[in-house]
Design an enzyme around this catalytic site. Sequence first.
Site, mmCIF file in Angstrom:
data_model
loop_
_atom_site.group_PDB
_atom_site.id
_atom_site.type_symbol
_atom_site.label_atom_id
_atom_site.label_comp_id
_atom_site.label_asym_id
_atom_site.label_seq_id
_atom_site.Cartn_x
_atom_site.Cartn_y
_atom_site.Cartn_z
ATOM 1 N N TYR A 29 1.057 -1.272 0.029
ATOM 2 C CA TYR A 29 0.073 -0.386 -0.217
ATOM 3 C C TYR A 29 0.613 1.405 -0.380
ATOM 4 O O TYR A 29 2.276 1.205 1.118
ATOM 5 C CB TYR A 29 -0.552 0.104 1.762
ATOM 6 N N HIS B 171 0.547 -11.750 1.491
ATOM 7 C CA HIS B 171 -0.525 -10.738 0.893
ATOM 8 C C HIS B 171 -1.213 -11.464 -0.361
ATOM 9 O O HIS B 171 -3.159 -11.280 0.061
ATOM 10 C CB HIS B 171 0.443 -9.450 0.045
#
Length: 272
Positions: free
Chosen positions: A57, A115
């Site tokens: 992110y 992830h």
Amino acid sequence: MRDMKRIGNDRVTSIGLGTWGIGGKEFPDYSHDREAIEALRYGIELGINLIDTAEFYGAGHSEELVGEAIKPFDRDELFIVSKIWPTHFGYDSAIKAAKASAKRLGTYIDLYLLHWPGDSFEKIKQTLHALEDLVDEGIIRYIGVSNFDLELLRRSQEVMRRYEIVVNQVKYSLMDRTPEETGLLEYMKKEGMTLMAYTPLEKGILARNKCLEEIGKKYGKTAAQVALNYLIWEDNVVAIPKAIRKEHVKENAGAMGWRLSKEDRERARLCV
């Protein structure tokens, strides 16, 4: 308004603070950094203790914003989640990535997730073993995965040596009930594993659903709060909606502390 679930031996709020898009994708000029920090702090002040971020992110900037946001608070009262991107899978690179994330956050990581599965199970295995060593080092406290289907989750559990996988973070909402349909949710429940639901409001679509709005009137709640409550109704589910505006943070927090009736929960399914 505390509404708690278990992750390992810890207790986290049923609704967390998601940070996808904060510090990068939506605002690449950093113009909303202060707003994001204030929104996160507001959520913590409302009693939310679960914060989700990732190295991916904002190329790590989201982690930096979380680190800044949590400075005024008692760190031990918070539960910080971050994630390793598949390009960093492998023993040595995973160790390096986790330590870089911890440095950006300015603290240890409560829960560290893979992830996405990536394209090599051998790399997944190496990474999970690295994470076990990181637990021993005190860099992270718990190990989890994200976007793993039922078969891959089982395979991953089998290669763990000393610790357990405690969380699988997957897309789950009233519009996307894949975890229910595939048996993943039920399996995780039996295993004592927490399902962390991302995109629980389908980027605002469910917040505008008139049918959910009607159900909400009975409880004095909004459509978004009904959609979130549908998820946390399950004992092992927490949801991590992203919000950068304080009014949305407050609305999300208002999904906690009550439950839809079984009948209204079934009605909610028919709204989408």
